[in-house]
Each structure stands twice: as structure tokens, then as C-alpha cells.
Design a protein around this motif. Structure first.
Motif, PDB file in Angstrom:
ATOM      1  N   GLU A   1       0.832  -1.204   0.000  1.00 37.44           N
ATOM      2  CA  GLU A   1       0.000   0.000   0.000  1.00 37.44           C
ATOM      3  C   GLU A   1       0.867   1.254   0.000  1.00 37.44           C
ATOM      4  O   GLU A   1       0.563   2.234  -0.691  1.00 37.44           O
ATOM      5  CB  GLU A   1      -0.905  -0.036   1.229  1.00 37.44           C
ATOM      6  CG  GLU A   1      -1.927   1.057   1.229  1.00 37.44           C
ATOM      7  CD  GLU A   1      -3.007   0.805   2.269  1.00 37.44           C
ATOM      8  OE1 GLU A   1      -3.506  -0.334   2.367  1.00 37.44           O
ATOM      9  OE2 GLU A   1      -3.341   1.749   2.999  1.00 37.44           O
TER      10      GLU A   1
ATOM     11  N   GLU B   1       2.191   1.629  -3.533  1.00 36.52           N
ATOM     12  CA  GLU B   1       1.125   2.055  -4.462  1.00 36.52           C
ATOM     13  C   GLU B   1       0.811   3.532  -4.291  1.00 36.52           C
ATOM     14  O   GLU B   1       0.741   4.279  -5.263  1.00 36.52           O
ATOM     15  CB  GLU B   1      -0.160   1.259  -4.204  1.00 36.52           C
ATOM     16  CG  GLU B   1      -0.160  -0.103  -4.860  1.00 36.52           C
ATOM     17  CD  GLU B   1      -1.463  -0.868  -4.589  1.00 36.52           C
ATOM     18  OE1 GLU B   1      -2.491  -0.238  -4.277  1.00 36.52           O
ATOM     19  OE2 GLU B   1      -1.420  -2.108  -4.676  1.00 36.52           O
ATOM     20  N   THR B   2       0.604   3.936  -3.025  1.00 35.62           N
ATOM     21  CA  THR B   2       0.234   5.338  -2.781  1.00 35.62           C
ATOM     22  C   THR B   2       1.373   6.262  -3.186  1.00 35.62           C
ATOM     23  O   THR B   2       1.161   7.247  -3.892  1.00 35.62           O
ATOM     24  CB  THR B   2      -0.151   5.552  -1.301  1.00 35.62           C
ATOM     25  OG1 THR B   2      -1.169   4.612  -0.963  1.00 35.62           O
ATOM     26  CG2 THR B   2      -0.684   6.966  -1.054  1.00 35.62           C
ATOM     27  N   ALA B   3       2.606   5.916  -2.769  1.00 44.81           N
ATOM     28  CA  ALA B   3       3.750   6.775  -3.106  1.00 44.81           C
ATOM     29  C   ALA B   3       3.877   6.926  -4.621  1.00 44.81           C
ATOM     30  O   ALA B   3       4.193   8.010  -5.122  1.00 44.81           O
ATOM     31  CB  ALA B   3       5.036   6.201  -2.523  1.00 44.81           C
ATOM     32  N   GLY B   4       3.577   5.852  -5.348  1.00 41.86           N
ATOM     33  CA  GLY B   4       3.681   5.888  -6.808  1.00 41.86           C
ATOM     34  C   GLY B   4       2.671   6.815  -7.458  1.00 41.86           C
ATOM     35  O   GLY B   4       2.811   7.190  -8.619  1.00 41.86           O
ATOM     36  N   GLU B   5       1.632   7.157  -6.712  1.00 44.36           N
ATOM     37  CA  GLU B   5       0.585   8.013  -7.282  1.00 44.36           C
ATOM     38  C   GLU B   5       0.741   9.486  -6.930  1.00 44.36           C
ATOM     39  O   GLU B   5      -0.063  10.311  -7.336  1.00 44.36           O
ATOM     40  CB  GLU B   5      -0.778   7.532  -6.795  1.00 44.36           C
ATOM     41  CG  GLU B   5      -1.164   6.208  -7.426  1.00 44.36           C
ATOM     42  CD  GLU B   5      -2.589   5.833  -7.090  1.00 44.36           C
ATOM     43  OE1 GLU B   5      -3.369   6.729  -6.749  1.00 44.36           O
ATOM     44  OE2 GLU B   5      -2.902   4.641  -7.176  1.00 44.36           O
ATOM     45  N   VAL B   6       1.741   9.778  -6.068  1.00 47.98           N
ATOM     46  CA  VAL B   6       1.877  11.165  -5.613  1.00 47.98           C
ATOM     47  C   VAL B   6       2.847  11.930  -6.499  1.00 47.98           C
ATOM     48  O   VAL B   6       3.972  11.484  -6.731  1.00 47.98           O
ATOM     49  CB  VAL B   6       2.352  11.226  -4.151  1.00 47.98           C
ATOM     50  CG1 VAL B   6       2.493  12.681  -3.704  1.00 47.98           C
ATOM     51  CG2 VAL B   6       1.383  10.501  -3.223  1.00 47.98           C
ATOM     52  N   GLU B   7       2.388  13.083  -6.990  1.00 47.07           N
ATOM     53  CA  GLU B   7       3.199  13.867  -7.903  1.00 47.07           C
ATOM     54  C   GLU B   7       4.091  14.854  -7.143  1.00 47.07           C
ATOM     55  O   GLU B   7       5.288  14.944  -7.376  1.00 47.07           O
ATOM     56  CB  GLU B   7       2.269  14.633  -8.855  1.00 47.07           C
ATOM     57  CG  GLU B   7       2.956  15.083 -10.121  1.00 47.07           C
ATOM     58  CD  GLU B   7       1.944  15.679 -11.083  1.00 47.07           C
ATOM     59  OE1 GLU B   7       1.664  15.062 -12.113  1.00 47.07           O
ATOM     60  OE2 GLU B   7       1.422  16.775 -10.784  1.00 47.07           O
TER      61      GLU B   7
ATOM     62  N   VAL C   1       3.938  16.571  -0.732  1.00 45.07           N
ATOM     63  CA  VAL C   1       2.816  15.673  -0.431  1.00 45.07           C
ATOM     64  C   VAL C   1       3.337  14.241  -0.293  1.00 45.07           C
ATOM     65  O   VAL C   1       2.883  13.474   0.559  1.00 45.07           O
ATOM     66  CB  VAL C   1       1.720  15.777  -1.533  1.00 45.07           C
ATOM     67  CG1 VAL C   1       0.605  14.765  -1.295  1.00 45.07           C
ATOM     68  CG2 VAL C   1       1.150  17.184  -1.586  1.00 45.07           C
TER      69      VAL C   1
ATOM     70  N   ALA D   1       4.546  13.588   3.144  1.00 42.20           N
ATOM     71  CA  ALA D   1       3.424  13.345   4.070  1.00 42.20           C
ATOM     72  C   ALA D   1       2.918  11.911   3.911  1.00 42.20           C
ATOM     73  O   ALA D   1       2.623  11.223   4.907  1.00 42.20           O
ATOM     74  CB  ALA D   1       2.294  14.346   3.810  1.00 42.20           C
ATOM     75  N   ALA D   2       2.848  11.442   2.658  1.00 41.42           N
ATOM     76  CA  ALA D   2       2.387  10.069   2.404  1.00 41.42           C
ATOM     77  C   ALA D   2       3.387   9.051   2.949  1.00 41.42           C
ATOM     78  O   ALA D   2       2.997   8.002   3.485  1.00 41.42           O
ATOM     79  CB  ALA D   2       2.180   9.867   0.901  1.00 41.42           C
TER      80      ALA D   2
ATOM     81  N   ALA E   1       2.821   6.147   5.747  1.00 41.48           N
ATOM     82  CA  ALA E   1       3.137   4.741   5.475  1.00 41.48           C
ATOM     83  C   ALA E   1       4.037   4.162   6.560  1.00 41.48           C
ATOM     84  O   ALA E   1       3.816   3.049   7.058  1.00 41.48           O
ATOM     85  CB  ALA E   1       3.820   4.626   4.113  1.00 41.48           C
TER      86      ALA E   1
END
Lengths: 168, 168
Positions: free
Chosen positions: A88, A91-97, A101, A104-105, A109
């Protein structure tokens, strides 16, 4: 562990099973933390991940010590929970531009992993004491205290620096 | 979320993504808790799981309220972490033969879920405040307080009753 037999018959078995589970988890975190440090942009966060990597290696050694003290084989069993937490995170880190931010993600995690460890070490300490293994309990307690301290440090860093920068 | 695009561009996006993640997690727990209650043998633990099921349904409704307040679509995204925690709970429970040891394993599993929620709601409250959404923060805080109280109740039950019975 066996899919066709019930391998956990006693509290001692459950204790050893949980040791094997957290041993796997700590080893996965040793693999995951360098990537998290690479991704972090805030220097304090980056250093925090590297420091925690060293600490995590110590946690692995402490677990090996507990296995031996307890006369159990040093062994890891799959831990779907930590795999889920790490997947997770990726996945989340891969979606953050945005870099701020992303920091923070990443903290979020890392705290999920810390909380997983806090709950597992909490049970292990309680179970070790119940089994009359105060020697194992005190080693596990050292790690538990370090995981709690890391979690608090991450909260402080998030609240004082990272979150504000991420919203700016 | 997108596999080919970076969908999280702002802190607001991260907040909404995390809402979607915990919304999925709470809904999975609504499905998992009745099985945990069925498996538990200690009547206090069984009742604890049933009470927490009611509470979890309220947490789902509160999240829907936060989505709406924030002007976001009520939506769940896969949460590999909670899936991993629940899978691990089922796998371990399936391997335990002794009823009293099973209760200890069930509490341990429930606390892993609680800690996952505590860390996620902790971030959500902090992020909501940072985003100037004190209205959302106070609703999320209510759930956070309940998750922490449940975790403490489970620890007390484990330490006072379940663990001693499991070792006996």
C-alpha cells in the motif's frame, strides 16, 4: 505453517508463531526502508528513515536472540499484514506527484508499519511474561519502546514540518 | 486509482485517497467482525466483537458524512494493508487448536486492525486540520477516540483474563 493441520496447540506455539511473523516483518522493513529514504525529500525525514533502518537491523538481531533464548529455531513465516502495508505504501507513493505531499504520504506509510510492530511487540511482551519468559520479555520490550519512540518522532515531524509544507 | 497517471497531486487529494482507503477498511471489518465473534469462546470477548461491530458501522456512516462535508464522492479504494491484516488473522486462527489460545490469537488480530485504524485516523485528523477542515477533523477524532478505547479494552481483557487462561 500447515494448511491441513492445526499447528498452534499451545500459548508457547502462538508465541513462537508470532516471533516468526514479526521476524519476517522486520526483515521486509530492512528491504523497504532504503527505498523510503530515497524517496523522501525532507532531509530530516530521509535521515530518520536511515536511522530507523539501523534500528530495524538491531531489532532483527534481538529477535534472533529471543528465538535462541527460548530454544526455538530462527525462522520467518509469511506475514501478509506487513506485505499489505508495504504494498500500500508503494502504491500510494507511486501516485503522488508533489514532493512535499509525497513526504506526508511516506510518513503516513511508515507510521502504519510502526503501529503494526507496536501491536505485535505489545502482545509478544505480554505473552512472554505469561509464559514466565521475563528474559525474552525484556529484550522485546526494548524494541517496543524504540518503535513507540519512532512513531512519536514521526508524528512530531509531520505536525511541525511536513504537513504544513505539503499544504502550502 | 490510476496505474499510469499520478492521481495524487495535492494534500487534499491525499486526504481524500486516505478517506477512501479507510472507508474500504471499515467496510471489510464490518464483514470480518461477525466471524471473529463466532470464533471467540470467552463471552466477554464475543460480546466485545459484537459491540465493536456496531461501532464500526457507525464509523462507516461517519466517513460518508466526512466525504459529503468535504464535497468528495463516497468511494472505497482497495486497501492491501487491511486485507493483509484480515488474511493473517484468518490464517493464524485457522491454525489454532486450543480454544483459549484461539481467544488470545483473536485479540491479537483485532488489535492489529485497531492499530491500523489508529494510525490512519491519526493522519486524517492532522491533515483535515491542516486543510482547514476542522468540521471533518472533529468527526474523525470521535472515531479515533473510539478506536483507542477499544484497543485499551482489548489489552485489559487480554492481560486480566484471556492470556492467563491460554497458558493454564
Amino acid at each position: 505453517m500447515g494448511l491441513f493441520t492445526k499447528d498452534i496447540k499451545t500459548m508457547d506455539d502462538l508465541f513462537v508463531h508470532q516471533l516468526q511473523d514479526i521476524y519476517y516483518a522486520e526483515k521486509q522493513l530492512v528491504k523497504a526502508l532504503p527505498t523510503m529514504a530515497d524517496r523522501a525529500t525532507n532531509p530530516e525525514l530521509k535521515q530518520g528513515f536511515l536511522d530507523h533502518l539501523d534500528q530495524t537491523k538491531t531489532h532483527v538481531s534481538r529477535l534472533e536472540q529471543v528465538f535462541k533464548l527460548h530454544g526455538a529455531t530462527v525462522k520467518a513465516v509469511d506475514c501478509p499484514a506487513i506485505d499489505g502495508i508495504i504494498n500500500e505504501a508503494n502504491e500510494t507513493a507511486g501516485e503522488v506527484e508533489d514532493k512535499a505531499v509525497l513526504d506526508a504520504a511516506l510518513i503516513n506509510a511508515a507510521q502504519a508499519a510502526e503501529h503494526y510492530e507496536i501491536t505485535r511487540y505489545g502482545s509478544l511482551v505480554a505473552w512472554a511474561k505469561q509464559l514466565g519468559r521475563n528474559d525474552c520479555a525484556s529484550i522485546l520490550q526494548e524494541t517496543l519502546d524504540e518503535e513507540k519512540a519512532t512513531d512519536q518522532k514521526l508524528t512530531a515531524l509531520a505536525e511541525k514540518k511536513i504537513n504544513a509544507r505539503a499544504v502550502a
